[in-house]
Write an enzyme that holds these catalytic residues in place. Structure first.
Site, PDB file in Angstrom:
ATOM      1  N   ASP A  71       0.821  -1.216   0.000  1.00  0.00           N
ATOM      2  CA  ASP A  71       0.000   0.000   0.000  1.00  0.00           C
ATOM      3  C   ASP A  71       0.853   1.263   0.000  1.00  0.00           C
ATOM      4  OD1 ASP A  71      -1.964  -1.999   0.539  1.00  0.00           O
ATOM      5  OD2 ASP A  71      -3.227  -0.476   1.478  1.00  0.00           O
ATOM      6  N   CYS A 110       0.618  -7.513   5.585  1.00  0.00           N
ATOM      7  CA  CYS A 110       0.200  -6.301   4.890  1.00  0.00           C
ATOM      8  C   CYS A 110      -1.245  -6.316   4.414  1.00  0.00           C
ATOM      9  CB  CYS A 110       1.183  -5.952   3.791  1.00  0.00           C
ATOM     10  SG  CYS A 110       2.849  -5.733   4.498  1.00  0.00           S
ATOM     11  N   ASP A 111      -1.665  -5.155   3.913  1.00  0.00           N
ATOM     12  CA  ASP A 111      -3.043  -4.713   4.013  1.00  0.00           C
ATOM     13  C   ASP A 111      -4.085  -5.561   3.294  1.00  0.00           C
ATOM     14  OD1 ASP A 111      -1.261  -2.747   4.880  1.00  0.00           O
ATOM     15  OD2 ASP A 111      -2.762  -1.200   4.644  1.00  0.00           O
ATOM     16  N   LYS A 112      -3.922  -5.853   2.024  1.00  0.00           N
ATOM     17  CA  LYS A 112      -4.961  -6.612   1.309  1.00  0.00           C
ATOM     18  C   LYS A 112      -4.573  -8.066   1.154  1.00  0.00           C
ATOM     19  CE  LYS A 112      -6.757  -2.775   1.334  1.00  0.00           C
ATOM     20  NZ  LYS A 112      -5.656  -2.334   2.165  1.00  0.00           N
ATOM     21  N   SER A 123      -6.463   4.443   6.162  1.00  0.00           N
ATOM     22  CA  SER A 123      -5.588   3.500   6.841  1.00  0.00           C
ATOM     23  C   SER A 123      -5.800   3.566   8.342  1.00  0.00           C
ATOM     24  CB  SER A 123      -4.133   3.841   6.521  1.00  0.00           C
ATOM     25  OG  SER A 123      -3.255   3.237   7.433  1.00  0.00           O
ATOM     26  N   GLU A 175      -7.443   4.406  -0.868  1.00  0.00           N
ATOM     27  CA  GLU A 175      -7.191   4.826   0.503  1.00  0.00           C
ATOM     28  C   GLU A 175      -6.612   6.236   0.441  1.00  0.00           C
ATOM     29  OE1 GLU A 175      -5.811   1.907   3.605  1.00  0.00           O
ATOM     30  OE2 GLU A 175      -3.970   3.037   3.287  1.00  0.00           O
ATOM     31  N   CYS A 217       4.648  -2.641   9.201  1.00  0.00           N
ATOM     32  CA  CYS A 217       4.620  -1.306   9.808  1.00  0.00           C
ATOM     33  C   CYS A 217       4.153  -1.413  11.254  1.00  0.00           C
ATOM     34  CB  CYS A 217       3.693  -0.390   9.016  1.00  0.00           C
ATOM     35  SG  CYS A 217       4.225  -0.107   7.314  1.00  0.00           S
TER      36      CYS A 217
END
Length: 546
Positions: free
Chosen positions: A79, A121-123, A460, A436, A187
């Protein structure tokens, strides 16, 4: 013995074994339980860099238990590399690509007895969780673990603001802020990546304590070996996700999200994962759980603690323990342990980071669902990051069709304190892809606290300020956000859970009668196909069945 392979017709089985031998395995290897290792490792994404070594340790665990590990990959876009421009249109659709690609690989190579999913991580983690439930064969998840920051979050924010105000160079920002991520790993704040790994653990799909454990540590590698060992036992027992995951499991996961004041993006992903088991979860349901679940944690951006601090304090098992009777203790995990057993073994090492339920950060969770005449279905805000004095806010709309227009206006000094920035044509259908808008929210901080952003896009878990997103129906669906004009007054009241344009019903009806949404397709084939089939955001933006 690998039962999937052995169940095939004799001639077919023999030729499949021939091809596996050609890959470098022995005939004896082909008779072992076959464990697929699904890995999203790549070199674009620092959250994924450790996954090469984790996969090797998982394989060690599989072999130690008499299994044959076979690894394959799927995509894993970062992302952070997509934020702030058109690349972000592809990130949410990548969730479906990931789930579909795993489904295609596993069902086309239909000799797999069990699966280990390695992601961060995000997706990527949501896509993998969707695949786990969709395939419903013995499965377990492990992530790469969190970075341990070398600078404070306050220092990181200072660097960003100094760059935005021209005090430091691009290089000084890039190299200075990189110290927030001083080693490969996820992160270190409660963004979408960390949130969804915690969901995996709370659902029972990951070993207790594994979601938050720091990257590049002996403990993380030990979890990887144990994960490999566990999947062989689970595969032999034929213990499938449907044997231990139900609506109560999702309730537990959503309460953990509320207690963490987790990323708003979990509102998209938890319903999407649940839909694979035909379990209906929508924004209103998540809002109701937040209304009765206390916020217990102060991980950034809800405070200055990192996810490494959270891991030291006890991680997800400690949150479950502090939630006490709110959690359904009879739900089980991939090992067959009940949540009651897991919480009985959990230790809360620091109650400043994971508070007791009798002394919460807030009596309610971090998420608030808003409704009003420009958000008849829903809009979402994260209460825990709203500045003091901004729980009620009224101001003139500054309306932009797309992120780029809004960013230009901010950078050219056209947005001022008191304004409400409205960004449309960034929803799932109208983007297409639902950007986002974390970078926009971050840039607005250079103007001051007394400014808000309202959008059909998303935010986020690291986003702060009065940032209201996920608004529905979106402009591309004919939603009222599409008829707003510059200067229209918008009234926001978080306590009343309302967001309204100060317009009469008659005026809104008049504008809607003449409203024709813009056509935003034609950017890419993937996005065009996504726009045709994507469903409402409040149900997870999952694809509608044709």
């Amino acid at each position: 013995m690998g039962e999937k392979l052995e169940s095939l017709p004799r001639f077919t089985r023999a030729l499949i074994k021939s091809h596996l031998i050609a890959c470098g395995f022995s005939y004896e290897d082909t008779e072992k339980p076959i464990i697929g290792i699904v890995n999203s490792w790549n070199e674009f994404n620092h959250g994924h860099i450790p996954q090469r070594e984790i996969a090797d340790k998982v394989k060690d665990g599989v072999r130690a238990k008499g299994g044959l590990p076979l690894e394959f990959n799927t995509i894993g876009p970062c992302d952070a590399l997509a934020q702030g421009y058109e690349a972000m249109d592809f990130i949410l659709p990548s969730r479906e690509v990931i789930a579909d690609s795993i489904e295609a690989m596993v069902l086309s190579q239909n000799v797999i007895d069990g699966l280990v999913f390695i992601s961060s991580c995000d997706k990527i983690t949501p896509g993998m969780l969707m695949a786990i439930l969709r395939l419903n064969i013995p499965s377990i998840h492990i992530c790469s673990g969190t970075c341990t920051p070398a600078i404070s979050f306050a220092d990181s924010k200072k660097l960003r603001n100094e760059f935005l105000t021209g005090k430091i160079s691009e290089r000084e920002l890039a190299e200075g802020n990189a110290r927030l991520y001083p080693q490969p790993g996820i992160c270190p704040y409660i963004g979408t990546a960390q949130s969804m790994n915690c969901v995996a653990e709370a659902l029972g799909l990951a070993l207790p304590g594994s979601a938050a454990c720091p990257s590049c540590t002996n403990e993380r590698l030990t979890y990887a070996i144990r994960t490999g060992e566990t999947i062989v036992d689970v595969a032999v027992k034929k213990y499938k996700p449907s044997d231990f995951i139900d609506k109560n499991s999702f309730d537990n996961a959503l309460m953990v999200m509320a207690a963490l004041a987790a990323s708003m993006n979990h509102l998209l992903h938890v319903p999407a994962v649940a839909s694979e088991f035909d379990i209906n979860i929508d924004f209103d349901y998540i809002g109701e759980i937040n209304s009765r679940t206390p916020q217990l944690c102060t991980v950034n951006p809800n405070g200055e603690y990192s996810m490494a601090d959270f891991a030291h304090a006890g991680g997800v098992p400690a949150v479950l323990k502090q939630l006490g009777d709110l959690i359904n203790g009879e739900c089980k995990n991939v090992e067959g342990k009940t949540m009651k057993e897991i919480t009985s073994e959990a230790v809360v090492r620091d109650e400043r980071i994971i508070r007791p339920s009798v002394d919460p950060v807030s009596k309610t969770g971090g998420i608030v669902i808003l409704k009003g005449n420009i958000a008849r279905n829903n809009a979402v805000v994260k209460r825990s990051t709203i500045p003091a004095g901004m729980m009620k806010f009224t101001g003139p709309a500054r309306v932009f069709d797309g992120e780029e227009q809004a960013t230009d206006a901010i950078e050219n000094g056209l947005i001022h304190e008191g304004d409400i920035v409205v960004i449309r044509y960034v929803g799932p259908k109208g983007g297409p892809g639902m950007r986002e808008l974390h970078r926009v929210a971050g840039a607005l901080k250079s103007i001051g606290e007394k400014v808000a952003v309202v959008t059909e896009g998303r935010f986020s878990g690291a986003t702060g300020g009065l940032a209201i997103g996920y608004l529905g129906p979106e402009s591309a669906e004919g939603g009222a956000i599409g008829i707003l004009r510059d200067g229209d007054i918008i009234d926001i009241d978080i306590e009343k859970k309302s967001i309204n344009a100060v317009l009469t019903d008659r005026e809104i009806e008049k504008r809607l009668a003449n409203f024709v949404p813009k056509n935003t397709t034609g950017k890419a084939k993937l996005l065009d196909e996504y726009a045709k089939r994507v469903g409402p955001v409040n149900n997870g933006a999952v694809r509608l069945r044709q």
